[in-house]
Design a protein around this motif. Structure first.
Motif, PDB file in Angstrom:
ATOM      1  N   LEU A 101      -9.320  -2.672 -12.487  1.00  0.00           N
ATOM      2  CA  LEU A 101     -10.180  -1.817 -11.629  1.00  0.00           C
ATOM      3  C   LEU A 101      -9.464  -0.931 -10.510  1.00  0.00           C
ATOM      4  N   SER A 102      -9.826   0.095 -10.304  1.00  0.00           N
ATOM      5  CA  SER A 102      -9.076   1.121  -9.325  1.00  0.00           C
ATOM      6  C   SER A 102     -10.098   1.426  -8.264  1.00  0.00           C
ATOM      7  N   SER A 103      -9.682   1.927  -7.106  1.00  0.00           N
ATOM      8  CA  SER A 103     -10.446   2.663  -6.139  1.00  0.00           C
ATOM      9  C   SER A 103     -10.176   3.912  -6.115  1.00  0.00           C
ATOM     10  N   MET A 104      -9.199   4.752  -6.930  1.00  0.00           N
ATOM     11  CA  MET A 104      -8.689   5.794  -6.759  1.00  0.00           C
ATOM     12  C   MET A 104      -9.711   6.858  -7.181  1.00  0.00           C
ATOM     13  N   SER A 105      -9.806   7.790  -6.419  1.00  0.00           N
ATOM     14  CA  SER A 105     -11.079   8.963  -6.087  1.00  0.00           C
ATOM     15  C   SER A 105     -10.690  10.097  -6.254  1.00  0.00           C
ATOM     16  N   SER A 143       0.818  -0.997   0.064  1.00  0.00           N
ATOM     17  CA  SER A 143      -0.002  -0.033  -0.223  1.00  0.00           C
ATOM     18  C   SER A 143       0.451   0.969   0.155  1.00  0.00           C
ATOM     19  N   GLN A 144       1.136   1.198  -3.103  1.00  0.00           N
ATOM     20  CA  GLN A 144       0.963   2.245  -2.204  1.00  0.00           C
ATOM     21  C   GLN A 144       0.516   3.432  -3.267  1.00  0.00           C
ATOM     22  N   THR A 145      -0.181   4.380  -2.776  1.00  0.00           N
ATOM     23  CA  THR A 145      -0.589   5.276  -3.515  1.00  0.00           C
ATOM     24  C   THR A 145      -0.596   6.729  -3.042  1.00  0.00           C
ATOM     25  N   THR A 146      -0.545   7.878  -3.971  1.00  0.00           N
ATOM     26  CA  THR A 146      -0.387   9.091  -3.268  1.00  0.00           C
ATOM     27  C   THR A 146      -1.440  10.200  -4.078  1.00  0.00           C
ATOM     28  N   ALA A 203      -7.375  10.459  -1.888  1.00  0.00           N
ATOM     29  CA  ALA A 203      -6.865   9.828  -0.940  1.00  0.00           C
ATOM     30  C   ALA A 203      -5.854   8.476  -1.310  1.00  0.00           C
ATOM     31  N   ARG A 204      -4.990   8.046  -0.423  1.00  0.00           N
ATOM     32  CA  ARG A 204      -4.481   6.638  -0.719  1.00  0.00           C
ATOM     33  C   ARG A 204      -5.020   5.647   0.260  1.00  0.00           C
ATOM     34  N   GLY A 205      -4.942   4.414   0.014  1.00  0.00           N
ATOM     35  CA  GLY A 205      -5.323   3.321   1.040  1.00  0.00           C
ATOM     36  C   GLY A 205      -6.206   2.207   0.397  1.00  0.00           C
ATOM     37  N   GLY A 206      -5.913   2.144  -0.912  1.00  0.00           N
ATOM     38  CA  GLY A 206      -7.038   0.906  -1.784  1.00  0.00           C
ATOM     39  C   GLY A 206      -8.248   1.438  -1.588  1.00  0.00           C
ATOM     40  N   PRO A 207      -9.246   0.339  -1.056  1.00  0.00           N
ATOM     41  CA  PRO A 207     -10.649   0.721  -1.047  1.00  0.00           C
ATOM     42  C   PRO A 207     -10.971   1.822   0.027  1.00  0.00           C
TER      43      PRO A 207
HETATM   44  O1  DON Z   1      -5.915   1.582  -7.759  1.00  0.00           O
HETATM   45  C1  DON Z   1      -6.273   1.206  -6.529  1.00  0.00           C
HETATM   46  O2  DON Z   1      -7.282   0.981  -6.012  1.00  0.00           O
HETATM   47  C2  DON Z   1      -4.812   0.604  -5.948  1.00  0.00           C
HETATM   48  N1  DON Z   1      -3.987   0.244  -6.673  1.00  0.00           N
HETATM   49  C3  DON Z   1      -4.607   1.617  -4.925  1.00  0.00           C
HETATM   50  C4  DON Z   1      -3.392   1.129  -3.874  1.00  0.00           C
HETATM   51  C5  DON Z   1      -3.190   2.064  -2.842  1.00  0.00           C
HETATM   52  O3  DON Z   1      -4.060   3.106  -2.532  1.00  0.00           O
HETATM   53  C6  DON Z   1      -2.128   1.697  -1.870  1.00  0.00           C
HETATM   54  N2  DON Z   1      -2.051   2.444  -0.766  1.00  0.00           N
HETATM   55  N3  DON Z   1      -2.249   1.938   0.248  1.00  0.00           N
END
Ligand code: DON
Length: 524
Positions: A405-409, A333-336, A426-430
């Motif tokens: 499919l992504s959860s990025m919003s 987890s990881q996203t920004t 946000a970041r954090g998957g779902p």
């Molecule tokens: O696109 C997505 O939903 C995931 N790859 C996002 C991953 C994410 O936020 C990792 N951070 N905790």
């Protein structure tokens, strides 16, 4: 005003604004700078989504999500015993074809004001001259040591087996050279030139699937943002291949069927929020995917009429087990995040990711960046949970050239007068989806200031596993007791993604980063 998970990247964006760039130029500058100064999630080897609202009313959404390589197959991660292998999470087979450079350059060309060279310049400088390693960066490398160590990035990120010392200067000359090539030749350098060759060679060395042909055919897609409304505000959000916009809008529509939100933090609040999340995630998990591959009932899911039907399924006094609402996903987890507004009121919300921190761990040695492990966002086997516990249907199965499919919003909220009010994601998957919704509701329904809206305790429910997560220190004991008595499978922790946001205030703009994360807001 710019808020991101790296103060250096936010400052890079402000530098571009001060040179006469608009919010899109600044967002592209932040994107490239994050790839240098926040390499755990900022990236050239990943992908993302950008929602734009220009002050003159024009809107755009850029989908630069990775796609499955041509050699990918539906069951490529299935083991003989039916379980999924870890190859979708770590190592060379985990990567989708990167979209970041295509997306950032497309946005710059379409709506930016400055030449690409100018918006890449701050990132190039950060890579060439370096930046000072702080404790957060060192800790993040240590936390991902096992992922980084087997691959070529270890030489730079784990010299002598440990992160570079706190206080030392972290210089990335190979990455600087890559950025220079992109500045000179645009996305072609990445997809058809020397960087493409470096990626394909790294893949060949390690048994990965991405080839020069995959890179040459990659395209970012410009889409129309989804538009919803919430209590007189307008919500501009990301359409599929992200599930973010549909799920945010569906949830807000359900909440809006109640004239007033219950007292913040009360049993009624958790009940309503949790049930709305649960229902929206059932629809998300079972119907959404890449629009080039699946037909989706987006208009229906985001309509006010459908929200009324959903509301009718919410009991007043008890939890509804997910299994009663949807027996089972049919087999088949990881996203920004960063938010930007400029002096003219143009606004950009962007979320970008490698998926896990440092992605697949695989590092393109001749180009200086990590590759993503986004293949895990497919339903590697419909019905089996992925890295985030998400259980999705066959509409998100792997296919060559398909976006996972992504959860990025990334989301932009306009006030009832049509002016930008909130730029958030946000970041954090779902948890991206549920955290983004809660910040919006905190701001609109509970009139919280930006920092309070980001800091307030959070909830999360993704339908399966059937549990309602909550920030442990955020809800009173008696509230939790009564929720348990109502039949909620309460789970302490795992409730929050981390948000960054910019919000309109009477004197201008406030920018802030979730107190659960690092980063910084910079304005001028
Ligand atoms: O696109 C997505 O939903 C995931 N790859 C996002 C991953 C994410 O936020 C990792 N951070 N905790």
């Amino acid at each position: 005003m710019i808020a991101s998970n790296s103060e250096l990247a936010s400052a890079a964006g402000v530098e571009v604004l001060q040179q006469g760039g608009n919010a899109v130029d600044a967002a592209v500058a932040v994107g490239f700078a994050l790839a240098v100064a926040h390499p755990e999630a900022g990236n050239l080897g990943g992908g993302g989504f950008m929602v734009i609202r220009m002050a003159d009313g024009r809107t755009a959404a850029f989908d630069y999500r990775e796609v499955a390589p041509l050699a990918a197959t539906r069951d490529m991660y299935l083991q003989p015993d039916g379980s999924a292998s870890r190859e979708s999470i770590i190592g060379p087979k985990a990567s989708g074809v990167p979209g970041a450079v295509a997306g950032l350059t497309a946005a710059s060309q379409a709506l930016g004001r400055l030449p690409l060279r100018s918006v890449i310049a701050p990132a190039l400088r950060l890579a060439r001259d370096g930046f000072v390693v702080d404790s957060a960066f060192a800790r993040s490398i240590t936390g991902s040591r096992a992922r980084i160590a087997p691959y070529a990035g270890a030489a730079l990120f784990l010299p002598d087996g440990s992160p570079p010392p706190i206080g030392s200067r972290f210089v990335q000359p190979v990455l600087a050279h890559t950025l220079e090539q992109i500045a000179d030749h645009g996305a072609d350098a990445f997809y058809r030139g020397p960087i493409a060759t470096a990626i394909a060679e790294e893949m060949q060395r390690d048994g990965g699937l991405i080839t020069s042909a995959d890179l040459a055919r990659y395209e970012a897609v410009r889409r129309a943002p989804l538009q919803g409304s919430y209590r007189g505000y307008t919500v501009l959000a990301m359409p599929p291949a992200s599930s973010g916009g549909v799920t945010v809008i569906e949830t807000l529509n359900v909440l809006e069927t109640f004239d007033q939100m219950p007292l913040f933090g009360s049993t009624g609040y958790v009940h309503l929020m949790g049930d709305a999340f649960q229902r929206a995630f059932i629809d998300r998990n079972g119907t959404l995917g890449d629009p080039s591959f699946v037909v989706m009932p987006i208009d229906r899911l985001t309509s006010k009429a459908y929200a009324k039907q959903v509301r009718a399924t919410i009991a007043t006094d008890r939890a509804t087990p997910t299994g009663r609402l949807v027996p089972q996903l049919t087999e088949g987890s990881q996203t920004t995040h960063y938010s930007v507004v400029d002096a003219d009121g143009n606004a950009v919300a962007t979320t970008t990711t490698l998926n896990a921190l440092y992605g697949s761990g695989v590092y393109v040695r001749d180009a200086g960046f990590f590759l993503n492990d986004e293949m895990d966002d497919f339903a590697t086997r419909p019905g089996l949970p992925n890295m985030f516990g998400l259980v999705e249907g066959p509409q998100n199965a792997i296919a060559p050239g398909k976006r996972m499919l992504s959860s990025m919003s990334p989301t932009i909220v306009l006030d009832p007068a049509g002016k930008v009010f909130l730029v958030v994601g946000a970041r954090g998957g779902p948890r991206i989806i549920t955290s983004t919704i809660q910040v919006i509701v905190n701001a609109i329904d509970y009139h919280m200031g930006l920092m309070d809206a980001l800091a307030a305790p959070r909830l999360h429910d993704q339908a399966r596993p059937d549990s309602l997560h909550y920030d442990p220190s955020g809800f009173a004991g008696p509230v939790l007791d009564s929720l348990t008595a109502m039949g909620y499978p309460m789970a302490a922790g795992g409730a929050a993604g981390t948000c960054t946001a910019v919000m309109r205030i009477p004197l201008g703009w406030a920018g802030a980063v979730d107190p659960r994360a690092t980063g910084g807001a910079v304005g001028y």
